[in-house]
Scaffold this motif. Structure first.
Motif, mmCIF file in Angstrom:
data_model
loop_
_atom_site.group_PDB
_atom_site.id
_atom_site.type_symbol
_atom_site.label_atom_id
_atom_site.label_comp_id
_atom_site.label_asym_id
_atom_site.label_seq_id
_atom_site.Cartn_x
_atom_site.Cartn_y
_atom_site.Cartn_z
ATOM 1 N N ILE A 155 1.263 -0.992 0.262
ATOM 2 C CA ILE A 155 -0.457 0.135 0.456
ATOM 3 C C ILE A 155 0.771 0.713 0.080
ATOM 4 O O ILE A 155 1.714 0.988 0.675
ATOM 5 N N TRP A 156 0.237 1.921 -1.255
ATOM 6 C CA TRP A 156 1.350 3.400 -1.037
ATOM 7 C C TRP A 156 0.954 4.709 -0.926
ATOM 8 O O TRP A 156 -0.222 4.520 -1.297
ATOM 9 N N ALA A 157 1.548 5.627 -0.043
ATOM 10 C CA ALA A 157 0.812 6.847 -0.157
ATOM 11 C C ALA A 157 1.746 7.831 0.463
ATOM 12 O O ALA A 157 3.066 8.107 0.435
ATOM 13 N N TYR A 158 0.938 8.872 0.844
ATOM 14 C CA TYR A 158 1.365 10.718 1.139
ATOM 15 C C TYR A 158 0.957 10.417 2.039
ATOM 16 O O TYR A 158 -0.035 10.454 2.529
ATOM 17 N N ASP A 159 1.813 10.237 3.074
ATOM 18 C CA ASP A 159 2.136 10.451 5.140
ATOM 19 C C ASP A 159 2.604 11.201 5.398
ATOM 20 O O ASP A 159 3.514 11.128 4.549
ATOM 21 N N PRO A 160 1.758 11.883 5.389
ATOM 22 C CA PRO A 160 2.059 13.869 5.866
ATOM 23 C C PRO A 160 3.476 13.502 7.370
ATOM 24 O O PRO A 160 4.055 14.128 7.214
ATOM 25 N N TYR A 161 3.070 12.177 8.466
ATOM 26 C CA TYR A 161 4.699 12.393 8.411
ATOM 27 C C TYR A 161 5.366 10.992 8.306
ATOM 28 O O TYR A 161 6.428 11.052 8.049
ATOM 29 N N TYR A 162 4.711 9.764 8.494
ATOM 30 C CA TYR A 162 5.652 8.930 8.605
ATOM 31 C C TYR A 162 6.579 9.235 7.332
ATOM 32 O O TYR A 162 7.803 7.676 6.999
ATOM 33 N N GLY A 163 5.358 9.125 6.053
ATOM 34 C CA GLY A 163 6.202 9.146 4.954
ATOM 35 C C GLY A 163 6.671 10.620 4.524
ATOM 36 O O GLY A 163 7.081 10.760 3.718
ATOM 37 N N ARG A 164 7.590 11.140 5.350
ATOM 38 C CA ARG A 164 8.372 12.458 5.025
ATOM 39 C C ARG A 164 9.640 12.074 4.342
ATOM 40 O O ARG A 164 10.031 12.948 3.748
ATOM 41 N N TYR A 165 10.547 10.806 4.439
ATOM 42 C CA TYR A 165 11.799 10.214 3.416
ATOM 43 C C TYR A 165 11.395 9.842 3.070
ATOM 44 O O TYR A 165 12.081 9.035 2.096
ATOM 45 N N GLU A 166 10.355 9.286 2.718
ATOM 46 C CA GLU A 166 10.215 8.570 1.911
ATOM 47 C C GLU A 166 8.931 8.685 0.937
ATOM 48 O O GLU A 166 7.779 8.490 1.610
ATOM 49 N N ILE A 167 8.755 9.155 -0.559
ATOM 50 C CA ILE A 167 7.667 10.043 -0.893
ATOM 51 C C ILE A 167 7.664 8.796 -2.344
ATOM 52 O O ILE A 167 7.985 8.927 -2.660
ATOM 53 N N PRO A 168 5.902 7.695 -2.622
ATOM 54 C CA PRO A 168 4.967 7.634 -1.873
ATOM 55 C C PRO A 168 5.953 6.750 -0.963
ATOM 56 O O PRO A 168 6.822 5.918 -1.110
ATOM 57 N N TYR A 169 5.509 6.664 0.313
ATOM 58 C CA TYR A 169 5.448 5.519 1.628
ATOM 59 C C TYR A 169 4.540 4.135 1.718
ATOM 60 O O TYR A 169 3.731 3.878 1.235
ATOM 61 N N ASN A 170 5.461 2.907 1.624
ATOM 62 C CA ASN A 170 5.304 2.021 1.720
ATOM 63 C C ASN A 170 4.863 1.972 2.772
ATOM 64 O O ASN A 170 5.538 1.579 3.970
ATOM 65 N N GLU A 171 3.186 1.620 3.194
ATOM 66 C CA GLU A 171 2.369 1.933 4.689
ATOM 67 C C GLU A 171 3.508 0.247 5.065
ATOM 68 O O GLU A 171 2.645 0.190 6.431
ATOM 69 N N ASN A 172 3.113 -0.823 4.815
ATOM 70 C CA ASN A 172 3.017 -2.221 4.517
ATOM 71 C C ASN A 172 4.804 -2.157 5.239
ATOM 72 O O ASN A 172 4.859 -3.467 5.940
ATOM 73 N N SER A 173 5.143 -1.564 5.545
ATOM 74 C CA SER A 173 7.052 -1.361 5.483
ATOM 75 C C SER A 173 6.723 -1.141 7.351
ATOM 76 O O SER A 173 7.844 -2.251 8.012
ATOM 77 N N ARG A 174 6.046 -1.128 8.112
ATOM 78 C CA ARG A 174 5.248 -1.063 9.456
ATOM 79 C C ARG A 174 4.453 -2.100 9.861
ATOM 80 O O ARG A 174 3.941 -2.477 11.147
ATOM 81 N N TYR A 175 4.860 -3.395 9.231
ATOM 82 C CA TYR A 175 3.329 -4.505 8.976
ATOM 83 C C TYR A 175 4.343 -5.226 10.235
ATOM 84 O O TYR A 175 5.053 -5.526 10.984
ATOM 85 N N PRO A 176 2.782 -6.184 11.409
ATOM 86 C CA PRO A 176 1.027 -5.652 11.212
ATOM 87 C C PRO A 176 0.586 -4.150 11.226
ATOM 88 O O PRO A 176 -0.066 -4.044 11.307
ATOM 89 N N TYR A 177 1.510 -3.376 11.881
ATOM 90 C CA TYR A 177 0.355 -2.005 11.676
ATOM 91 C C TYR A 177 1.139 -0.918 10.021
ATOM 92 O O TYR A 177 1.558 -1.792 9.088
#
Length: 363
Positions: A330-352
């Motif tokens: 899942i790729w997202a524009y994350d205003p906090y966690y994604g500021r170093y990786e745009i777009p940000y892979n939300e699955n990189s914190r799995y299971p969160y």
């Protein structure tokens, strides 16, 4: 003299007989032409036409209309005349009329897509007036939203960092780890990326922006920052975190140390002329569970304003899902966690993250 009279009489009788025969024949012809069933021949032809064998195309269409169909796989559609989407609650396709031609255009659409099973089939299709979708009103959801602040953007008003700060940031470079250096926030100006998408970090140049009910954008502003990214990407650079915060303030929306509400974000999008879907509500579910639902909408051109939880006991964090790849990342524009990786892979914190709610947005 008698002979002349006899001959004349015979001739007269012959004339009378001939005239009688002629008149009888003419009468028969007229009677036929004024038959009490003047359309009997066309009706017969019509009946023959109605009973004609079906063409190959008509046979195919009739056979398709009898085939079983999984309507849950049909992606949402919106045109100038109607919009439709699958309702899990009703297990039907709900079609909302937008114009008087809605039903006719829906039938045309269904025919073009070979979805003949949906046409005039109340078991599979429900046609309603615009805004009368039975799925639109969810009293439990509204109750949670209003009275329990469901969808806040921070853990509590006593914390100085956004939701999720207690979870280590996954990176191999300690200098870029916000747990070791929380004051480093890149991108002091917005980034315009491929596809004309605009990225804002909530702790960038707008990070010190004061929120109407206290705290700063950096501390509790993931909601308006995500709204700003979506608005700027779809509508232009006139929209940024400050203009969105001002909009929240002018409308009296909740925005401060207690975060913000997803329902207010949806109202902002609609006031800007953007289209939105109904809420997709999840029960703190992992990405594996939500991907099938999200993918259907993404394939139909929607992106997602999303609420998720990034640690046990945390409240919520907002971000913008724009894509799910073939590996289910899942790729997202994350205003906090994604500021170093745009777009940000939300699955990189799995299971969160654990997903709580999302709704689609598009121009």
């Amino acid at each position: 003299m008698k002979k002349i009279i006899i001959i004349a009489s015979v001739i007269l009788v012959c004339i009378i007989i001939i005239l009688s025969l002629i008149l009888r024949k003419k009468s028969a012809i007229n009677t036929s032409s004024v038959s009490p069933f003047p359309t009997s021949l066309p009706l017969q032809e019509s009946n023959q036409q109605n009973n004609r064998p079906l063409t190959q195309t008509e046979n195919i269409n009739q056979n398709l209309s009898n085939l079983p169909i999984d309507i849950s796989t049909i992606t949402p559609v919106e045109t100038e005349d109607f919009k439709l989407q699958y309702s899990p609650k009703l297990n039907k396709i709900v079609v909302e009329r937008k114009t008087p031609q809605a039903e006719e255009q829906f039938i045309n659409w269904a025919s073009q897509n070979q979805l003949f099973q949906l046409i005039e089939n109340p078991d599979l299709t429900l046609i309603v007036d615009q805004g009368k979708n039975p799925d639109d009103f969810n009293p439990l959801l509204e109750f949670l939203n209003i009275f329990m602040n469901f969808g806040q953007g921070v853990v509590s008003s006593t914390q100085n960092l956004p939701i999720g700060q207690v979870t280590p940031f996954l990176t191999s470079n300690p200098q870029l780890n916000p747990t070791s250096n929380p004051n480093v926030f890149p991108y002091s100006t917005p980034l315009t990326l491929s596809g004309e998408k605009v990225y804002y970090a909530q702790c960038n140049g707008y990070g010190n922006l004061s929120l109407p009910s206290g705290c700063t954008l950096c501390q509790a502003g993931c909601g308006p920052t995500t709204v700003a990214m979506i608005a700027a990407s779809y509508l232009g650079s006139n929209y940024n975190p400050k203009t969105i915060v001002d909009t929240y303030k002018s409308k009296g929306y909740l925005l401060g140390c207690d975060g913000s509400r997803y329902s207010d974000a949806k109202q902002v999008f609609q006031s800007l002329g953007l289209k939105t879907t109904d809420y997709l509500v999840f029960n703190a579910e992992k990405s594996d569970t939500v991907i099938p639902d999200l993918r259907k909408y993404l394939n139909a051109g929607w992106t997602f304003f999303t609420l998720a939880r990034f640690c046990e006991g945390c409240s919520g964090h907002f971000f913008w899902i724009t894509n799910i790849d073939s590996q289910d990342n899942i790729w997202a524009y994350d205003p906090y966690y994604g500021r170093y990786e745009i777009p940000y892979n939300e699955n990189s914190r799995y299971p969160y993250p654990l997903y709580r709610l999302a709704f689609g947005v598009k121009r």
